[in-house]
Design a protein around this motif. Structure first.
Motif, PDB file in Angstrom:
ATOM      1  N   ASN A 160       0.873  -1.159   0.151  1.00 11.58           N
ATOM      2  CA  ASN A 160      -0.005   0.227  -0.100  1.00 11.58           C
ATOM      3  C   ASN A 160       0.973   1.014  -0.001  1.00 11.58           C
ATOM      4  N   LEU A 161       0.327   2.385  -0.483  1.00 13.17           N
ATOM      5  CA  LEU A 161       1.380   3.599  -0.617  1.00 13.17           C
ATOM      6  C   LEU A 161       0.471   4.634  -0.272  1.00 13.17           C
ATOM      7  N   LEU A 162       1.281   5.549   0.537  1.00 10.95           N
ATOM      8  CA  LEU A 162       0.732   6.938   1.196  1.00 10.95           C
ATOM      9  C   LEU A 162       1.577   7.958   0.510  1.00 10.95           C
ATOM     10  N   ILE A 163       0.752   8.683  -0.218  1.00 13.06           N
ATOM     11  CA  ILE A 163       1.535   9.527  -1.053  1.00 13.06           C
ATOM     12  C   ILE A 163       0.914  11.158  -0.728  1.00 13.06           C
ATOM     13  N   LYS A 164       1.746  12.124  -0.239  1.00 16.04           N
ATOM     14  CA  LYS A 164       1.351  13.465  -0.240  1.00 16.04           C
ATOM     15  C   LYS A 164       2.375  14.389  -0.862  1.00 16.04           C
ATOM     16  N   HIS A 165       2.179  15.610  -1.181  1.00 17.76           N
ATOM     17  CA  HIS A 165       3.223  16.565  -1.690  1.00 17.76           C
ATOM     18  C   HIS A 165       4.283  17.095  -0.585  1.00 17.76           C
ATOM     19  N   GLN A 166       5.369  17.195  -0.845  1.00 19.82           N
ATOM     20  CA  GLN A 166       6.358  17.509   0.007  1.00 19.82           C
ATOM     21  C   GLN A 166       6.183  18.790   0.829  1.00 19.82           C
ATOM     22  N   ASP A 167       5.403  19.556   0.194  1.00 15.02           N
ATOM     23  CA  ASP A 167       4.919  20.891   1.044  1.00 15.02           C
ATOM     24  C   ASP A 167       3.572  20.690   2.003  1.00 15.02           C
ATOM     25  N   ALA A 168       3.098  19.486   1.930  1.00 13.68           N
ATOM     26  CA  ALA A 168       1.857  19.207   2.737  1.00 13.68           C
ATOM     27  C   ALA A 168       2.037  19.257   4.294  1.00 13.68           C
ATOM     28  N   VAL A 169       0.883  20.060   4.653  1.00 13.29           N
ATOM     29  CA  VAL A 169       0.996  20.206   6.292  1.00 13.29           C
ATOM     30  C   VAL A 169      -0.526  19.973   6.579  1.00 13.29           C
ATOM     31  N   GLU A 170      -0.841  18.471   7.300  1.00 11.75           N
ATOM     32  CA  GLU A 170      -2.032  18.537   7.830  1.00 11.75           C
ATOM     33  C   GLU A 170      -3.134  18.688   6.681  1.00 11.75           C
ATOM     34  N   PRO A 171      -2.910  17.723   5.424  1.00  7.23           N
ATOM     35  CA  PRO A 171      -3.902  17.667   4.426  1.00  7.23           C
ATOM     36  C   PRO A 171      -5.361  17.520   4.868  1.00  7.23           C
ATOM     37  N   GLU A 172      -6.280  18.231   4.302  1.00  3.54           N
ATOM     38  CA  GLU A 172      -7.608  17.956   4.630  1.00  3.54           C
ATOM     39  C   GLU A 172      -8.644  16.953   3.723  1.00  3.54           C
ATOM     40  N   ILE A 173      -8.058  16.816   2.706  1.00  8.27           N
ATOM     41  CA  ILE A 173      -8.731  15.822   1.635  1.00  8.27           C
ATOM     42  C   ILE A 173      -8.014  14.288   1.707  1.00  8.27           C
ATOM     43  N   LEU A 174      -8.758  13.328   1.851  1.00  8.03           N
ATOM     44  CA  LEU A 174      -8.157  12.194   1.506  1.00  8.03           C
ATOM     45  C   LEU A 174      -8.599  11.540   0.208  1.00  8.03           C
ATOM     46  N   ILE A 175      -7.859  11.222  -0.242  1.00  8.35           N
ATOM     47  CA  ILE A 175      -8.151  10.344  -1.682  1.00  8.35           C
ATOM     48  C   ILE A 175      -7.797   9.162  -1.798  1.00  8.35           C
ATOM     49  N   VAL A 176      -8.674   7.993  -2.029  1.00  8.28           N
ATOM     50  CA  VAL A 176      -8.455   6.569  -1.950  1.00  8.28           C
ATOM     51  C   VAL A 176      -8.568   6.149  -3.519  1.00  8.28           C
ATOM     52  N   ALA A 177      -7.676   5.011  -3.896  1.00  3.56           N
ATOM     53  CA  ALA A 177      -7.867   4.724  -5.158  1.00  3.56           C
ATOM     54  C   ALA A 177      -6.955   3.191  -5.071  1.00  3.56           C
ATOM     55  N   HIS A 178      -7.542   2.341  -5.557  1.00  5.50           N
ATOM     56  CA  HIS A 178      -6.877   0.945  -5.637  1.00  5.50           C
ATOM     57  C   HIS A 178      -6.203   0.584  -6.750  1.00  5.50           C
ATOM     58  N   MET A 179      -5.169  -0.151  -6.616  1.00  5.23           N
ATOM     59  CA  MET A 179      -4.342  -0.690  -7.587  1.00  5.23           C
ATOM     60  C   MET A 179      -4.419  -2.149  -8.313  1.00  5.23           C
ATOM     61  N   ASP A 180      -5.160  -2.658  -7.392  1.00  6.87           N
ATOM     62  CA  ASP A 180      -5.587  -4.208  -7.770  1.00  6.87           C
ATOM     63  C   ASP A 180      -6.670  -4.416  -8.946  1.00  6.87           C
ATOM     64  N   THR A 181      -6.735  -5.540  -9.477  1.00  7.55           N
ATOM     65  CA  THR A 181      -8.089  -5.692 -10.430  1.00  7.55           C
ATOM     66  C   THR A 181      -8.481  -7.150  -9.962  1.00  7.55           C
ATOM     67  N   VAL A 182      -9.568  -7.557 -10.621  1.00  5.45           N
ATOM     68  CA  VAL A 182     -10.043  -8.690 -10.483  1.00  5.45           C
ATOM     69  C   VAL A 182      -9.435  -9.887 -11.231  1.00  5.45           C
ATOM     70  N   PHE A 183      -8.659  -9.724 -12.364  1.00  7.37           N
ATOM     71  CA  PHE A 183      -8.181 -10.530 -13.305  1.00  7.37           C
ATOM     72  C   PHE A 183      -6.946 -11.227 -13.143  1.00  7.37           C
ATOM     73  N   ARG A 184      -6.976 -12.475 -13.660  1.00 11.43           N
ATOM     74  CA  ARG A 184      -5.751 -13.290 -13.435  1.00 11.43           C
ATOM     75  C   ARG A 184      -4.609 -12.888 -14.249  1.00 11.43           C
ATOM     76  N   GLU A 185      -3.560 -13.619 -13.617  1.00  9.82           N
ATOM     77  CA  GLU A 185      -2.145 -13.114 -14.339  1.00  9.82           C
ATOM     78  C   GLU A 185      -2.219 -13.906 -15.778  1.00  9.82           C
ATOM     79  N   GLY A 186      -1.846 -13.057 -16.816  1.00  6.05           N
ATOM     80  CA  GLY A 186      -1.582 -13.320 -18.284  1.00  6.05           C
ATOM     81  C   GLY A 186      -2.867 -12.708 -19.025  1.00  6.05           C
ATOM     82  N   THR A 187      -3.945 -12.095 -18.185  1.00  6.31           N
ATOM     83  CA  THR A 187      -4.991 -11.547 -18.903  1.00  6.31           C
ATOM     84  C   THR A 187      -4.781 -10.313 -19.882  1.00  6.31           C
ATOM     85  N   ALA A 188      -3.776  -9.581 -19.511  1.00  5.26           N
ATOM     86  CA  ALA A 188      -3.358  -8.460 -20.019  1.00  5.26           C
ATOM     87  C   ALA A 188      -2.614  -8.596 -21.516  1.00  5.26           C
ATOM     88  N   ALA A 189      -1.817 -10.003 -21.291  1.00  3.40           N
ATOM     89  CA  ALA A 189      -1.250 -10.406 -22.784  1.00  3.40           C
ATOM     90  C   ALA A 189      -2.412 -11.060 -23.589  1.00  3.40           C
TER      91      ALA A 189
END
Length: 385
Positions: free
Chosen positions: A63-92
């Motif tokens: 899992n990744l936590l990302i914020k700008h280097q100038d961020a100080v107590e950011p007020e907005i939380l944004i959530v996005a997932h990197m996984d899919t439901v597809f088996r390995e080899g589907t993209a090929a």
């Protein structure tokens, strides 16, 4: 140049990055693929002055936590997932393709298009000297499609102190945002009986399948569509052969709720049903529970939707919202009392299928909307909202 004009000049870049992500298999059990998606995205964020904290997982994707280097107590939380439901080899087998105004490929709308949209929304805010990019805390998780077992606590921790939560699931086919989702969970019912020959000595057998049938009927009777409760057995298994009294059987049950106070009631009822056998001599083991709270449309949600609606109107986008039975990480932020709106990704459809698509004309349009929402929510003069 305004935000939309900037993004229009970047559309080819956006599609190129989308192609790269779609062509990287990242099913929920594919740690290597998820981490590669994370590496690609992290590289882009770092170029923009963002810091990336990798929360290591041994078996699941990091899992990744990302914020700008100038961020100080950011007020907005944004959530996005990197996984899919597809088996390995589907993209090929069926890589990223463009046909007319649509892009196709595994995970193109759920939600690799959203990953690109979020990145470029922030890129636009930076390029056009607009505020907001330093006011976001981003959580990119690798296990949403299997219920967020490793990332739920992370999302809940990051919800503390936030004023808004924006969840990057795709917009619906008609462009609607999501304002409410059902919660729920899963149960597995394991039954043991006694094997016997179905023709020679059936009286010596005890059918686990017969017992399981009683349990399925009783569990399904808990469904109350009027109250937003549904109970469904999606998988069953059992028996050894057609002429053997079944010594074992199992059912895997999906439960959905619309209000949090339904959770304890349903859990108690499920356990009561499975505590006593209907077929003498069988034994039952119950596993699982209700693990995802519902996302409830409340006054806070309505207020955030109104703000997004006003911004959309200025951009020529009519904002509508719907409730859906599907789950997402929006449930976790909503349950923590953070005003939450979901469906802020591009428009598309047929998620989780070989016909999954993204509407290319919506790519820049919805990225622009997201950028404007982040910028406006971050404005110091909140009365302008």
């Amino acid at each position: 140049m305004n935000l939309k004009e900037f993004l229009q000049t970047k559309e080819d870049e956006m599609l190129s990055l989308l192609e790269r992500l779609v062509n990287t298999d990242s099913g929920s059990t594919n740690k290597k693929g998820i981490d590669e998606v994370g590496r690609i995205i992290s590289t882009e964020y770092k170029k923009m002055g963002f810091t990336v904290e990798v929360v290591e997982e041994k078996e699941k994707g990091n899992n990744l936590l990302i914020k700008h280097q100038d961020a100080v107590e950011p007020e907005i939380l944004i959530v996005a997932h990197m996984d899919t439901v597809f088996r390995e080899g589907t993209a090929a087998k069926r890589p990223f393709t463009i046909k007319g105004d649509r892009a196709y490929g595994p995970g193109v709308i759920d939600m690799k298009g959203s990953q690109v949209a979020l990145l470029y929304a922030l890129k636009a805010l930076i390029a056009e000297n607009r505020g907001g990019f330093e006011n976001v805390q981003i959580v990119l998780n690798g296990d949403e499609e299997i219920g967020s077992p490793t990332s739920r606590s992370l999302i809940e921790e990051q919800s503390v102190g936030k004023k808004y939560a924006l969840i990057m699931e795709p917009a619906r086919k008609d462009g609607s945002l999501v304002s409410a989702r059902k919660g729920g969970g899963r149960y597995s019912v394991y039954v043991k009986g006694k094997a016997a020959h179905a023709g020679i000595e059936p009286q010596n057998g005890i059918s686990a399948i017969e017992e399981l049938a009683h349990k399925i009927l009783k569990l399904h009777a808990l469904t109350d569509h009027g109250a937003g409760i549904s109970v469904s057995t999606g998988l069953i298994e059992g028996g050894e052969s057609v002429n053997t009294i079944a010594p074992s059987a199992a059912a895997h049950v999906d439960i959905r709720i619309s209000q949090m106070d339904q959770a304890s009631m349903l859990d108690r009822q499920v356990r009561e049903i499975c505590a006593t056998a209907d077929v003498p001599g069988t034994s039952i083991v119950l596993e699982g529970g209700i693990n995802r709270p519902p996302m409830v449309k409340n006054e806070q949600t309505i207020g955030l939707l109104d703000t997004i609606g006003k911004i959309g109107a200025e951009l020529g986008i009519k904002i509508t919202d719907i409730a859906t039975g599907g789950g997402s990480d929006a449930s976790f932020t909503s349950a923590k009392g953070v005003p939450t709106v979901d469906g802020l990704g591009p428009v598309g459809g047929n998620a989780h299928s070989e016909n999954e698509y993204l509407e290319i004309p919506s790519f820049v349009e919805r990225t622009n909307l997201l950028a404007e929402v982040i910028g406006r929510l971050s404005a110091s003069d909140k009365t302008s909202l």
